[in-house]
Each structure stands twice: as structure tokens, then as C-alpha cells.
Motif scaffolding. Sequence first.
Motif, PDB file in Angstrom:
ATOM      1  N   ALA A  97       0.842  -1.208   0.000  1.00 16.19           N
ATOM      2  CA  ALA A  97       0.000   0.000   0.000  1.00 16.19           C
ATOM      3  C   ALA A  97       0.869   1.246   0.000  1.00 16.19           C
ATOM      4  O   ALA A  97       1.644   1.468   0.928  1.00 16.19           O
ATOM      5  CB  ALA A  97      -0.919  -0.003   1.222  1.00 16.19           C
ATOM      6  N   SER A  98       0.756   2.062  -1.035  1.00 14.14           N
ATOM      7  CA  SER A  98       1.433   3.352  -1.044  1.00 14.14           C
ATOM      8  C   SER A  98       0.514   4.414  -0.466  1.00 14.14           C
ATOM      9  O   SER A  98      -0.716   4.279  -0.494  1.00 14.14           O
ATOM     10  CB  SER A  98       1.818   3.741  -2.477  1.00 14.14           C
ATOM     11  OG  SER A  98       0.668   4.092  -3.221  1.00 14.14           O
ATOM     12  N   ALA A  99       1.127   5.492   0.050  1.00 14.27           N
ATOM     13  CA  ALA A  99       0.326   6.574   0.627  1.00 14.27           C
ATOM     14  C   ALA A  99      -0.568   7.206  -0.433  1.00 14.27           C
ATOM     15  O   ALA A  99      -1.727   7.541  -0.171  1.00 14.27           O
ATOM     16  CB  ALA A  99       1.254   7.625   1.237  1.00 14.27           C
ATOM     17  N   TYR A 100      -0.060   7.321  -1.647  1.00 12.99           N
ATOM     18  CA  TYR A 100      -0.846   7.944  -2.709  1.00 12.99           C
ATOM     19  C   TYR A 100      -2.035   7.068  -3.087  1.00 12.99           C
ATOM     20  O   TYR A 100      -3.147   7.550  -3.317  1.00 12.99           O
ATOM     21  CB  TYR A 100       0.049   8.187  -3.917  1.00 12.99           C
ATOM     22  CG  TYR A 100      -0.595   9.004  -5.019  1.00 12.99           C
ATOM     23  CD1 TYR A 100      -0.953  10.327  -4.803  1.00 12.99           C
ATOM     24  CD2 TYR A 100      -0.844   8.432  -6.262  1.00 12.99           C
ATOM     25  CE1 TYR A 100      -1.536  11.078  -5.811  1.00 12.99           C
ATOM     26  CE2 TYR A 100      -1.430   9.176  -7.281  1.00 12.99           C
ATOM     27  CZ  TYR A 100      -1.769  10.501  -7.046  1.00 12.99           C
ATOM     28  OH  TYR A 100      -2.348  11.240  -8.042  1.00 12.99           O
TER      29      TYR A 100
ATOM     30  N   ALA B 236       2.375   0.978   4.430  1.00 12.56           N
ATOM     31  CA  ALA B 236       3.314   2.064   4.188  1.00 12.56           C
ATOM     32  C   ALA B 236       3.927   2.503   5.516  1.00 12.56           C
ATOM     33  O   ALA B 236       3.216   2.753   6.489  1.00 12.56           O
ATOM     34  CB  ALA B 236       2.609   3.234   3.522  1.00 12.56           C
ATOM     35  N   LEU B 237       5.254   2.587   5.581  1.00 13.09           N
ATOM     36  CA  LEU B 237       5.945   3.039   6.789  1.00 13.09           C
ATOM     37  C   LEU B 237       6.093   4.555   6.792  1.00 13.09           C
ATOM     38  O   LEU B 237       5.861   5.213   7.799  1.00 13.09           O
ATOM     39  CB  LEU B 237       7.324   2.380   6.877  1.00 13.09           C
ATOM     40  CG  LEU B 237       7.323   0.851   7.021  1.00 13.09           C
ATOM     41  CD1 LEU B 237       8.751   0.318   6.984  1.00 13.09           C
ATOM     42  CD2 LEU B 237       6.637   0.450   8.325  1.00 13.09           C
TER      43      LEU B 237
ATOM     44  N   ASP C 181      16.168   4.631   6.739  1.00 15.90           N
ATOM     45  CA  ASP C 181      15.441   4.188   7.927  1.00 15.90           C
ATOM     46  C   ASP C 181      14.345   5.156   8.346  1.00 15.90           C
ATOM     47  O   ASP C 181      13.353   4.758   8.968  1.00 15.90           O
ATOM     48  CB  ASP C 181      16.413   3.965   9.087  1.00 15.90           C
ATOM     49  CG  ASP C 181      17.239   5.197   9.402  1.00 15.90           C
ATOM     50  OD1 ASP C 181      17.906   5.225  10.453  1.00 15.90           O
ATOM     51  OD2 ASP C 181      17.237   6.164   8.586  1.00 15.90           O
ATOM     52  N   THR C 182      14.501   6.458   7.998  1.00 20.94           N
ATOM     53  CA  THR C 182      13.523   7.456   8.439  1.00 20.94           C
ATOM     54  C   THR C 182      12.829   8.170   7.294  1.00 20.94           C
ATOM     55  O   THR C 182      11.778   8.791   7.492  1.00 20.94           O
ATOM     56  CB  THR C 182      14.216   8.519   9.305  1.00 20.94           C
ATOM     57  OG1 THR C 182      15.184   9.230   8.503  1.00 20.94           O
ATOM     58  CG2 THR C 182      14.907   7.880  10.497  1.00 20.94           C
ATOM     59  N   GLY C 183      13.401   8.140   6.077  1.00 22.31           N
ATOM     60  CA  GLY C 183      12.823   8.877   4.954  1.00 22.31           C
ATOM     61  C   GLY C 183      13.175  10.352   4.961  1.00 22.31           C
ATOM     62  O   GLY C 183      12.601  11.132   4.195  1.00 22.31           O
ATOM     63  N   LYS C 184      14.147  10.759   5.784  1.00 21.14           N
ATOM     64  CA  LYS C 184      14.552  12.162   5.834  1.00 21.14           C
ATOM     65  C   LYS C 184      15.426  12.503   4.626  1.00 21.14           C
ATOM     66  O   LYS C 184      16.375  11.788   4.303  1.00 21.14           O
ATOM     67  CB  LYS C 184      15.324  12.446   7.116  1.00 21.14           C
ATOM     68  CG  LYS C 184      15.803  13.890   7.232  1.00 21.14           C
ATOM     69  CD  LYS C 184      16.623  14.108   8.495  1.00 21.14           C
ATOM     70  CE  LYS C 184      17.148  15.541   8.567  1.00 21.14           C
ATOM     71  NZ  LYS C 184      17.974  15.753   9.783  1.00 21.14           N
ATOM     72  N   SER C 185      15.092  13.621   3.963  1.00 22.95           N
ATOM     73  CA  SER C 185      15.889  14.075   2.822  1.00 22.95           C
ATOM     74  C   SER C 185      17.191  14.690   3.329  1.00 22.95           C
ATOM     75  O   SER C 185      17.178  15.559   4.206  1.00 22.95           O
ATOM     76  CB  SER C 185      15.107  15.108   2.005  1.00 22.95           C
ATOM     77  OG  SER C 185      15.897  15.604   0.941  1.00 22.95           O
ATOM     78  N   VAL C 186      18.327  14.229   2.775  1.00 21.10           N
ATOM     79  CA  VAL C 186      19.624  14.717   3.243  1.00 21.10           C
ATOM     80  C   VAL C 186      20.403  15.452   2.156  1.00 21.10           C
ATOM     81  O   VAL C 186      21.382  16.133   2.463  1.00 21.10           O
ATOM     82  CB  VAL C 186      20.474  13.555   3.784  1.00 21.10           C
ATOM     83  CG1 VAL C 186      19.822  12.954   5.018  1.00 21.10           C
ATOM     84  CG2 VAL C 186      20.698  12.480   2.724  1.00 21.10           C
TER      85      VAL C 186
END
Length: 674
Positions: free
Chosen positions: A428-431, A469-470, A507-512
Motif C-alpha cells: 500500500a502506497s500513501a498515494y 506504508a511506513l 530508515d527514516t525517509g529524511k531528505s539529506v
Amino acid sequence: MNTRNAQGATTTRRYRGFISYSHAADDRLAPALQSALHRFAKPWYRLRAMRVFRDKTGLAVTPALWAAIQKALADTDYFILLASPQAAQSLWVEREVDWWLRNRSASHLLIVWTEGELSWDRAAKDFSWTQTTALPRRLERVFQEEPNHLDLRFAKSNVHLSLNQPKFFEAVAGLSATLQGRSLDELIGEDIHQHQKTMRLLRFAVAGFAMLTIAVGIAVFESWRAKSMAGKVAGAIEYTANREQRRAISREAAKQALAALESNRELAILLAVEAVSVDPTDEAKSALRQSLFEVLSPTTTLSGHTGGAYVGRFTRDGRQVITGGADKVARIWESDSGKMVLELRGHTEGVTGVDVTSDGRRIVTSSRYDQTARVWDAANGKGLFEIKQEGLAFAEFSPNGKQILAVADQGDAVLWDGESGQRLRKLASAYALMRGASSLYSASFGPDGTRVALIDWWPTVCDVTTGNALFELEGHTRQVRDVGYSPDGQWLVTASEDHTARVWRADTGKSVAVLPHNTEVIMAMFSPDGQWIVTGTSDDVVHVWDAVNRKKVSEIDVRPNQLASFALSPDGNFLVAAQEEDIAEVFETRTGAKVAALMGHTGPIRSPAFRPTDGRYIVTAGLDGKVNLYAFDLEGTTEQLLALARERVPRQLTALERAHYLPATLYKQAPVRP
């Protein structure tokens, strides 16, 4: 050349000329003419003065090949007909001439006379077809007055044609002037100017090296004086100075090698060997690889896929190659001998994808045309089960082989049991949750197999166990086209139509990090060793980035060709790019320099890949039905590269060359470190 279409807009075609000829008559002359047109009045910094298309197939006209030829014809300014009796009888040549006359102007059809007879009947205002033997009859009553033609009959008896030969130089100059729309005097002057400019640049490089020689000589003297004044401390300083001295000499010799490439490849190889022998710096090894550039022919051709080969890949141990094609069959071959081991039959349409478990025991094949995936026993070719999924585009095993991820184009990502074929769950995707349906572009397992990153307008990371979805990867402002994990699983990279690629914490989905581009980014991946991030853009340019500091290190521009796909070597040092023509090219990732061209296909190439164990072989699949294997020696060790260079050029630098380029004062033996 700029032209105007029906609406008056200015367009630029890819080719200045299209050479149509009989392979039986002009198989030596046609490539020599093409090469000369590429090199005449060529600026030193460009690969070609202009691009000229030459059909390299001698086969009968088939729909698959004819489509590629039509595309090239439509993208060409001038049609160059090598006129001979064999060409007059060739169905291939006649079809190309017919296309040109129906779609373009006869005023841009140039006749190069190579053999036979040409006779013009002034009264009839047409060729005399009772005497003319060198032209196809399709040209009857096409010209209102006698067209100019280039007489190259003298070249038939010349085995080694070169621009150093006055008659051939004059002929090429005249043809180039027409193709480039410039006067003959202007173009010949430009050719002379470009040659003089190249020689000046080489002289400047030599002068610069001489100045560096003086500077390094002074450094050597200062190092020697320091040693005489201070014991062990001075010795350590001298060791460091000599080490830096060797590196400086190596790098400068590498520059000299690259400067000599255009005019004297043998000298370039010798200077690059010297550079590597002094100190194998990155610059020296790169210069050696570039000087060893080679047009490679396949060592083995795996034939049998009628209608086109869509995919070819090595098994993980590199011992076998699995191929799939339009004939609805997948095949397993021995990579060393080219012997076919098994045929996997069951698909009802062409096989477009293959994957193998990490232990090599099972194979999954997929077809975007029959929308199924099939799993096979790799030992005996027995079909184990079939997966049916609407819109299926590809299927791949999880890292441990226990699950299969099946992705539907603009549809769903579904997990299946890799041993029984039982459907497990949809991811399941968020979209998709927001609008009630999936519309996927891409999806891939993480290295540990516990997560899947997928793209459904924007990227989502899903848990494999639950399918939930995580988190989302938030930051792109337009459609995301590709996503990939780093080999260690710590990072993700995405490609987007918003002209950026982004790096994220997995692990977190944070953009770096944001990697800016000038146009839409459609492909993104990490190199297998994790050293590079590689992105492909819609304008057919590949960008290479340092994965640690996220700085761009090189660009690989395949234009004017169209980039189809690319793959990286296991150590990340090389990239092979397949193009929408009949050629693939190999580049250094660190420098972007081209080090090999892979020939042997007669149609567009798909699915290039290096042998995963060592990168010493490359496989390509072509829409001509061939799967080719190429030996790639430049992936070897430094010692192997030096051995290859000495095989190519068995002599050594002469005393005069050594004195000129590499003064002996620079080669004092550095002391052993105390």
C-alpha cells in the motif's frame, strides 16, 4: 543542420548524411568514407566534425530493421548513394531510395559513383537506362537536369584510404562542403586551421611539462640539500618529497599522454605506461585506459531469438547467461562456450525480464506483453508455477529468494510466495490509499529484504511483512520516476521530473541532499560498490556524483544518440551505456572518458550488463535478435593493463622521446623510508 518543418519551426536533425550502399560492392569504401567525413575539419575537442549514418547490416529487409532505418532517414539532411551495379540491384538500397524520394527532396540526394556506368541523355533529360548500370531504376525521371556526382571509382583499388591521399582528400572535402553548406575554400582552410591548432596545443603542453621539469628539478635539489643537513628527520622529509615528486611526474606524464592521443596513439600509450610505472595515480591509470581505447567485437554471439532479444543477464556466479526475446522463449547459455543449456517455454508473448535467486536455483521470467511471470527450476528448466497479474511489467526475487515482487505498470505492487506462487499481499502506497488505486512507476527490495521502496506518483517505503506504508519521501514537486537503495541499505536515491535527484535516509525517509540537474531526471541508482550515485536525464546525459559528499564528478554525454539504458561494473569504475542505435559504449565513471565501443549489433540495444563476479565481460541484447558477449580487458588490475599496453606497443620510448618528454633528472631513485 537546421531546417524548418511544415509549421515553420526550426529543427535540428541528428545526421548530416545517410550512406546507402551495397555491402557486396563497397564494404571497404563506405566505412572509410564515413570515417573521413567524421574527421575532416574536426575541432580537436569534438568527437566528430559531423555525424554520418551508415547502415551496417547486409541482411534482407525485415520490419524490425526497417523501422530503425526509417528513423535514421527521417533524421538526416542528405542521402548519399554509393552508386554501383550491386547497389542498383539491391532491394535494401532501392527501398531506402524510394523512402527518400517519397518523403524528402531529390535535391538532397547525392550520388557517389564507385563502379559501373553512368550516362546522361540530354535529349530525354534523364539517365540513359540502356547504358547506366550503377543506379537503381527508381531514379528514372527524378532529375530534370544532370545531377552533379562525385567520382570515387579510383578508390576501389586502394586498400588503405586516408585523408593524406590528395585525391581522396579532395573528394571528401567537396562532399563535406555540400553536407555542411560551406564553401570548399572555407572548409579546407578550416581543416588546416584545426590541425595547426591541435599541434599548437600539443606544443604548449610540452612547454608546460618542461617548466614543471625545471621546478621538480629544483625540488629534488632542495630535498638533497635537506638530507645532507639533517639525518633521519631530513630523510623522512626527502622520502615525502620524492613521493610527491613521483606523483607530480606521473600526473604530468598522464597529461602528455592524453595530449598525444589525437595525433599519435602509440606515443600516448608509451607515455601512459611511463606514468603508471612512476606512480599508478588515478590520472595515470585513466590515461592508460583512454590510450588503450578499442572498438570491441563480440567474443561470443548467442543467436536464436527471432524478432529481437529483449533481455540478457549473467547469473550471479557469472557462469551462465539467461536471455529472453520476442519469440516467447527464455534460454540459458554457458557464458564461456556460448552453448545453450536449456530453453524455458511457456510464455504466450515475448519475454522482457529475468531474475535469479541468490543461490541460483530458481529463475523468474516475466512478460509485460502476456502480463505473467513464470518461475523455473534452474537445474532442469521445469516450470514450477505461473503468476498472473494485470498490467505486470516485471518481477524480481527478494534477496533471500523467498518472495517475489511483481510490479504492474501504472498498477499495483504485489508480493508472492517465491516457493509456492501463492499471492501474499499488495503493498500500500500513501498515494494509493488517498485515491483508492495504485499507479506505480517503479519498486525495489531493500538489501535486507524487509522493505520495499516504491513510486506511486511520490515515493513510499513499505513493510514487507504487513504490506503497510511506513513513511513517504516528501520533497519532490513533480512526478518521481525512479528509486534505488544503496548497497548497504542506509540510503535511498530518487529521480524526479522536477529536475532533481534526492538522497534520503532509508530508515527514516529524511531528505539529506538534493542533486540539481538542468532537465528531468528519469533514472537514478547507486553503484554496486556504493561509491557513486548515477543519474540519467531526459536529454541523454548521465551524471556521476560522489555518494559521500554528493558532488558531481563527471558527465557522460551520449548525444546525438539516444540513451536507452545503462549499467555499472561491480567495482563502480565503469559504465556501459546502450543507445537507440546499434552501438553501446563504455565510460570511466570517475572521468566520464570513453574507453571502449561495442560493435556487432544491427539494431537498437537493450539490457547491457557487466559480469557480476569481476566485470571482465559485458553482455548486450539487441532487437536484431543477437545477444553479444564482449571481453572487457580494461577492468583488469594495473599489472594486467601494463601487460596489455606492452602487447599493443611492444617497443619502449626511444632515448630521444625520453629526453624530450621525461628528462632523466626527474628519475632519481627515492630513498628508502627510515
